[in-house]
Design an enzyme around this catalytic site. Structure first.
Site, PDB file in Angstrom:
ATOM      1  N   ARG A 317       5.814   9.635  -8.938  1.00 51.84           N
ATOM      2  CA  ARG A 317       6.615   8.397  -8.293  1.00 51.84           C
ATOM      3  C   ARG A 317       7.364   8.955  -7.393  1.00 51.84           C
ATOM      4  O   ARG A 317       7.944   8.103  -6.356  1.00 51.84           O
ATOM      5  CB  ARG A 317       7.317   8.033  -9.757  1.00 51.84           C
ATOM      6  CG  ARG A 317       8.077   6.481  -9.283  1.00 51.84           C
ATOM      7  CD  ARG A 317       8.420   5.786 -10.419  1.00 51.84           C
ATOM      8  NE  ARG A 317       9.371   6.520 -11.301  1.00 51.84           N
ATOM      9  CZ  ARG A 317      10.017   5.804 -12.235  1.00 51.84           C
ATOM     10  NH1 ARG A 317       9.802   4.586 -12.570  1.00 51.84           N
ATOM     11  NH2 ARG A 317      11.077   6.442 -13.188  1.00 51.84           N
ATOM     12  N   VAL A 439       4.593  -1.930  -8.964  1.00 48.25           N
ATOM     13  CA  VAL A 439       3.583  -0.813  -9.636  1.00 48.25           C
ATOM     14  C   VAL A 439       4.745   0.126  -9.897  1.00 48.25           C
ATOM     15  O   VAL A 439       5.835   0.407  -9.229  1.00 48.25           O
ATOM     16  CB  VAL A 439       2.504  -0.189  -9.067  1.00 48.25           C
ATOM     17  CG1 VAL A 439       1.617  -1.410  -9.099  1.00 48.25           C
ATOM     18  CG2 VAL A 439       2.809   0.282  -7.830  1.00 48.25           C
ATOM     19  N   GLU A 440       4.562   1.185 -10.903  1.00 48.47           N
ATOM     20  CA  GLU A 440       5.109   2.206 -11.261  1.00 48.47           C
ATOM     21  C   GLU A 440       6.617   2.122 -11.379  1.00 48.47           C
ATOM     22  O   GLU A 440       7.618   2.798 -11.171  1.00 48.47           O
ATOM     23  CB  GLU A 440       5.080   3.563 -10.069  1.00 48.47           C
ATOM     24  CG  GLU A 440       3.774   3.895 -10.134  1.00 48.47           C
ATOM     25  CD  GLU A 440       3.707   5.366  -9.315  1.00 48.47           C
ATOM     26  OE1 GLU A 440       4.480   5.924  -8.768  1.00 48.47           O
ATOM     27  OE2 GLU A 440       2.263   5.483  -9.246  1.00 48.47           O
ATOM     28  N   GLY A 441       6.960   1.023 -12.304  1.00 43.62           N
ATOM     29  CA  GLY A 441       8.427   0.623 -12.670  1.00 43.62           C
ATOM     30  C   GLY A 441       8.605  -0.497 -11.742  1.00 43.62           C
ATOM     31  O   GLY A 441       9.193  -0.095 -10.423  1.00 43.62           O
TER      32      GLY A 441
END
Ligand code: FAD
Length: 753
Positions: A317, A439-441
């Protein structure tokens, strides 16, 4: 009884009882998320008295000669193969040649150690590769990103057994296996831990033998690379109803590798995420059997999936989306500056209008800021840390700033960027932005819940110790540990209050700073804000305790201050690392003035909204005795930043270094060509303007310019006409777009309206 015992009994004990009610409680998944990853510079900021030498002593990230050769060779070549319009509207995919090139050159194995056949690049080199590819095609960048972030390469490297590493990592590095990672399901998006995908421990047949294994049922969606994946990293909830492994029924979230050619696996269909053509789709499994040794890390890691995921996410991330965001901002800066120079309205370059300069100044500073933060984060990752909180800060704030920069670039380009076609170099980037945000949180969740929520607990010098003490089973031990942490916390609180008072009441004059030339005052201002932040965090935690988790707007503002402190210290570090470049001072000044204004605004919002009005008033008196007085960048600074984008200079090159500036004959290459000609002909055009002559031949005849100049001006005018041209399509071609994924692009005509 000594004094400490009296303190423990009389004072600490009642406080301990109160704290058990007030401090945030942690669910098992939160506990695991907190245990994953490391803290670094943000913990220093949290002390309220950052040690600037720690920042300045952090080595500047550099490429090795091998990494540099990879950038100049395979990465450059890959970029020249990418035609984003064709990928998007004609092929709906990367071409087979591009897929082969990516595999053969081990783009999928950038994080894999050399002993397994990977490239073993540093975080910085990995980030540089993603950044450059992102400047040509988000589709290609995302395709390369995924195997190098979540996985499951990273998971295997961190948690895999030796056999799993030996088997999978070389195959992943060589691109013989295409991986994807399945966490999200229709029911469980942001709250991924609530997934309903299951695994049941049972006996089954594997390669002709009966073995202990897992019967899986899942339905995941939005999974990047899933339609082409040969191996799926799958997260599911594992149960053991027959107690084949032990006494427990529910074993918890577990992560396993599932070859996609197993009976019962259904993949292949595609989602269309914001018209980006990276492979993304749903995956389903019905009664799929895998042996137990397919669990990543084997039996020892059964039930530890959530912690594994959080830890693996901490690395990826911090690199993938921040690199894409930095590329997007730098690309916006480069193209917008060039376009604003060559596009004329009302007889002058649009970049000379103050309204346009306001946007261009912001784009330039964002590009400076984002790359600074990206480099600092890579330096932290390359020191071997898994940066959980910083990765969350980067993910949310880099993608938000990218969104603003791309929006501004779109507005300056106006119709040129709105009309789609091969001549539009911004439209696809604009469409890709929401992917980065989600995406990714997803950003709202990350900003409101994660950054301060995790940051406060992880990076605060005492809070986690206090919370851990409260969780101790042995009450005596718990009280002793809590007593130690709590009174150290009180001591720090008093020091912080004094520090915040002195630094804020002196307007930052009595505030520490390293000797940093013209930037020294900014260090002082950041030291001042950090002290205020530490004090206000403590008061917010003290008065709201666990409720702060639900008070998301307050938590988000505290997180914004922490994030801003991180970004601004990164800008100062960049300024220092690049040798305090005088011409870059407006960029640094813009970042600092804008960031400090945001911090002060957030402080003011917190004072206005903290439920305990007495505490709010007290903090306001200490931190902002004269109100939020910072006003953001001065117009002069904004204009200086905008000017950097409009003319060739070392400063402009530093800002946009490492981007790929377009395939030969592509829209960006045409823009670059027109920009160069604009610079080359500027004196001659100025002479014609003064003489009020439009026709170059006439200007040659009158002696105002040379014949060579006239020739170049004609070329320049032609180049400008090509750049400002947009595409148009026949109705039939557009119908084809709708029905067959768009073959029309190949026949798109260029018209000059
Ligand atoms: C293009 C694309 C690629 C993806 N790739 C993958 C992949 O490879 N593997 C994978 O497993 N997943 C993948 N995802 C899934 C992605 O991680 C999720 O979309 C994301 O976690 C959000 O889930 P959701 O879309 O269901 O939104 P929801 O969970 O429905 O959330 C909706 C909104 O509510 C907000 N929200 C939710 N809870 C809170 C809260 N407590 N506080 C504040 N706000 C909150 C969110 O921020 C969001 O704005 C991908 C998604 C997309 C769109």
């Amino acid at each position: 009884m000594d004094w400490q015992e009296i303190r423990k009994k009389r004072l600490t004990k009642p406080i301990f009882g109160w704290a058990q009610r007030a401090l945030p409680t942690m669910s098992a998944t939160e506990q695991e998320a907190l245990e994953a990853g490391d803290v670094w510079w943000e913990a220093n900021l949290f002390t309220g008295d950052p040690d600037w030498q720690v920042l300045l002593n952090t080595p500047k990230p550099e490429l090795t000669s091998e990494e540099r050769a990879f950038m100049d060779g395979p990465v450059e070549e890959l970029c020249s193969m990418l035609d984003d319009w064709k990928i998007t509207w004609e092929d709906g995919n990367l071409s087979p040649e591009v897929w082969d090139f990516i595999r053969q050159n081990r783009f999928f194995g950038m994080i894999v150690p050399k002993k397994y056949g990977g490239l073993e690049f540093s975080a910085f080199a990995h980030s540089e590769v993603i950044r450059k590819i992102s400047s040509c095609s988000a589709t290609a960048a995302v395709t390369v990103m995924v195997p190098n972030s979540l996985g499951p390469g990273e998971l295997l490297m961190q948690f895999g057994t030796d056999e799993q590493r030996e088997y999978w990592l070389p195959r992943l590095a060589r691109g013989e296996e295409i991986p994807c990672f399945g966490l999200t399901s229709p029911e469980a998006g942001s709250d991924a831990a609530s997934m309903v995908d299951t695994g049941v421990i049972c006996r089954g047949t594997w390669k002709g033998e009966e073995v202990l294994g897992i019967r899986l049922n899942w339905h995941k969606r939005y999974i990047t690379l899933s339609p082409v994946a040969t191996v799926l990293g799958l997260a599911f909830k594992l149960r053991d109803p027959e107690h084949l492994l032990g006494d427990e029924d529910e074993l918890g979230i577990t992560v396993a590798l599932v070859p996609t050619d197993l009976p019962g696996v259904v993949t292949g269909r595609r989602h269309l995420p914001s018209f980006q053509m990276f492979q993304n789709g749903p995956t389903k499994g019905e009664d799929v059997f895998i042996p137990l040794d397919h669990v990543i890390g084997g039996e020892a890691q059964v039930g530890k999936g959530w912690k594994m995921l959080m830890s693996a996410l901490a690395a990826g991330r911090g690199i993938s989306l921040p690199s894409l965001s930095a590329a997007a901002a730098a690309f916006s800066a480069r193209t917008t500056g060039a376009y604003a120079r060559i596009r004329e309205q009302f007889g002058i370059s649009i970049g000379k209008f103050e309204g346009v300069q306001e946007r261009m100044g912001a784009i330039a500073a964002t590009a400076y800021q984002l790359d600074a933060a990206r480099r600092l984060t890579c330096a932290g990752l390359d020191s071997g840390r898994k940066l959980a909180v910083i990765s969350a800060i980067m993910k949310a704030h880099a993608t938000e700033r990218m969104r603003q920069a791309v929006n501004d670039a779109m507005d300056v380009h106006a119709g040129k960027a709105v009309i789609d076609g091969p001549n539009n170099y911004l439209g696809n980037l604009y469409r890709a932005v929401p992917v980065g945000i989600t995406v990714e949180g997803a950003n709202i969740l990350t900003r409101n819940l994660i950054i301060f929520g995790q940051g406060a607990i992880r990076a605060h010098p005492y809070l986690l110790k206090e919370m851990e003490a409260l969780e101790e089973d042995d009450r005596e031990e718990a009280l002793a540990k809590f007593d130690e942490a709590f009174w150290a916390h009180v001591g720090r609180g008093l020091k912080t209050a004094g520090r915040a008072f002195i630094r804020n009441w002196s307007g930052g004059l009595i505030s520490p700073s390293p000797k940093a030339g013209k930037a020294s005052r900014y260090y002082r201002q950041l030291s001042r804000r950090a002290a205020g932040f530490a004090l206000l965090s403590d008061f917010a935690l003290l008065t709201l305790g666990g409720a702060l988790k639900r008070k998301e707007m307050l938590s988000a503002r505290l997180g914004d201050i922490l994030s801003e402190l991180y970004f601004l210290s990164a800008a100062l570090k960049r300024w220092e690392d690049e040798g305090r470049q005088k011409e870059d001072l407006p960029l640094l000044a813009y970042c600092m003035d804008a960031g400090l204004a945001t911090i002060d605004q957030r402080f003011a919002e917190l004072f206005a909204n903290l439920p305990n009005r007495l505490v709010a008033a007290l903090c306001k008196v200490i931190i902002q005795p004269f109100g939020a007085r910072t006003r953001g960048p001065k117009d002069k600074i904004t204009m200086e930043c905008a000017e950097i984008l409009m003319a060739p200079s070392a400063s402009r090159d530093r800002l946009t270094d490492g981007l790929h500036l377009g395939r030969e004959g592509g829209a960006v290459a045409k823009l670059e060509g027109a920009f160069s000609l604009s610079v080359l002909t500027s004196k001659a055009r100025e002479a014609m303007h003064k003489a009020r002559i439009e026709d170059p031949e006439a200007a040659v005849a009158s002696g105002d310019i040379t014949a060579a100049d006239a020739h170049k001006i004609t070329d320049y005018r032609k180049a400008v006409a090509e750049v400002i041209a947009v595409d148009d399509f026949s109705p039939e071609e557009l119908a084809l777009h709708g029905t067959q994924g768009g073959r029309a692009a190949g026949q798109a005509q260029t018209a000059n309206f």
